[in-house]
Scaffold this motif. Sequence first.
Motif, short mmCIF file in Angstrom:
data_model
loop_
_atom_site.label_atom_id
_atom_site.label_comp_id
_atom_site.label_asym_id
_atom_site.label_seq_id
_atom_site.Cartn_x
_atom_site.Cartn_y
_atom_site.Cartn_z
N CYS A 266 22.85 -14.47 -1.84
CA CYS A 266 22.55 -15.06 -3.15
C CYS A 266 23.84 -15.32 -3.93
CB CYS A 266 21.63 -14.13 -3.93
SG CYS A 266 21.23 -14.75 -5.57
N CYS A 269 23.70 -13.53 -7.74
CA CYS A 269 23.95 -12.10 -7.96
C CYS A 269 24.92 -11.54 -6.94
CB CYS A 269 22.64 -11.32 -7.91
SG CYS A 269 21.86 -11.41 -6.29
N GLY A 273 20.90 -8.54 -5.97
CA GLY A 273 19.47 -8.66 -6.25
C GLY A 273 19.23 -9.23 -7.63
N CYS A 274 18.48 -10.35 -7.68
CA CYS A 274 18.16 -10.96 -8.99
C CYS A 274 16.86 -11.74 -8.83
CB CYS A 274 19.30 -11.87 -9.45
SG CYS A 274 19.50 -13.36 -8.45
N CYS A 277 16.79 -14.56 -6.03
CA CYS A 277 16.64 -14.14 -4.63
C CYS A 277 15.50 -13.14 -4.48
CB CYS A 277 17.94 -13.55 -4.11
SG CYS A 277 18.56 -12.16 -5.08
ZN LIG Z 1 20.27 -12.94 -6.33
#
Ligand SMILES: [Zn+2]
Length: 348
Positions: A266, A269, A273-274, A277
Amino acid sequence: MDEKVKSIKEDLQKDIASATKLQDIVDIKAKYIGKSGCITDLMKNMKDYSPEERKEIGQIVNNLKNEVTEIISNKEKDLNNEILNAKLANESIDITLPATEIKCGAPNILEKVVEDFEEVFMSMGYDVYDGPEVEEDKYNFELLNIPKGHPARDAQDTFYIKDDEILLRSQTSPVQARVMLSLEGKEPVRMICPGKTYRRDDDDATHSHQFMQIEGLLVDHNISLSDLKGTFDVIARKLFGEETQTRFRPSYYQFTEPSVEMDISCFSCKGKGCSLCKNTGWITIAGAGMVHPNVLSMCGYDPEKWNGFAFGFGAERCAMLKYNINDIRCFYNTDLRETETFDRRDGE
Ligand SMILES: [Zn+2]
């Protein structure tokens, strides 16, 4: 005669003095030196005089005509200058005023994405092919290992033009079949075929009955999945940034074996993790795999001697990710407020 000349000159002075516009000059020319002007009349009357007189008077009239012509033309020049100066004075430019904005068109953002792909693939020696959007069932499905009645067709329901045989292509893969057949199994293939495709989907934020694919195919000797991975690495870094990581996940397609989903780390981020994604750190941007032996042989290539890989990117998906667009309909609804958001002239 002298009297006449004198009175003509006096009249002319008055007329010239009162002339204020170009039309006055036209009238003056007509009055003195025009076809029925007074000086022209003098010339016409020359026949009434004796030959000796004619010579003398002719001289006088000629001089008069030259003099009058010069006076009129000087006045005409003066008037033209006055008009020009008045115009310039009225049209003086205030350079402190903001300039008028010039509206300028730009290619659709999808076009830009496709061009980016084309550039990267061409730098790796790929050719760009085009093909018909109204396609035969044979090229769209059968040659790609999807025979009639196969359940894989359900996922690619499209618009039929005539019976079950002529349809709007549901993928750009038929272009690959056409290119392979045209080479008659004799030459390696290295191609991409970006273009419009159609499916009978209800339009919503992530589905459109019309969309664009950027599919590609490589057929040669001794090609392996690692060649595909290397190619994908180059694409991902060029289009999504040098730090982009890639990974394959197993998948299934009828025309490739084995098949994979291709993910990139991604870019929003950087893998932490965001929402983009879905907290996985990875984003799927393409499907791919090693070309199925059935497809090779149906398209004229001996699978014992040749092999290769095929892949497909969705142009809209890449554009949506790259430019943070959350509705696929934005590409097709021609809303200027949306399309103007992307200034595509700066090369971004
Ligand atoms: Zn992300």
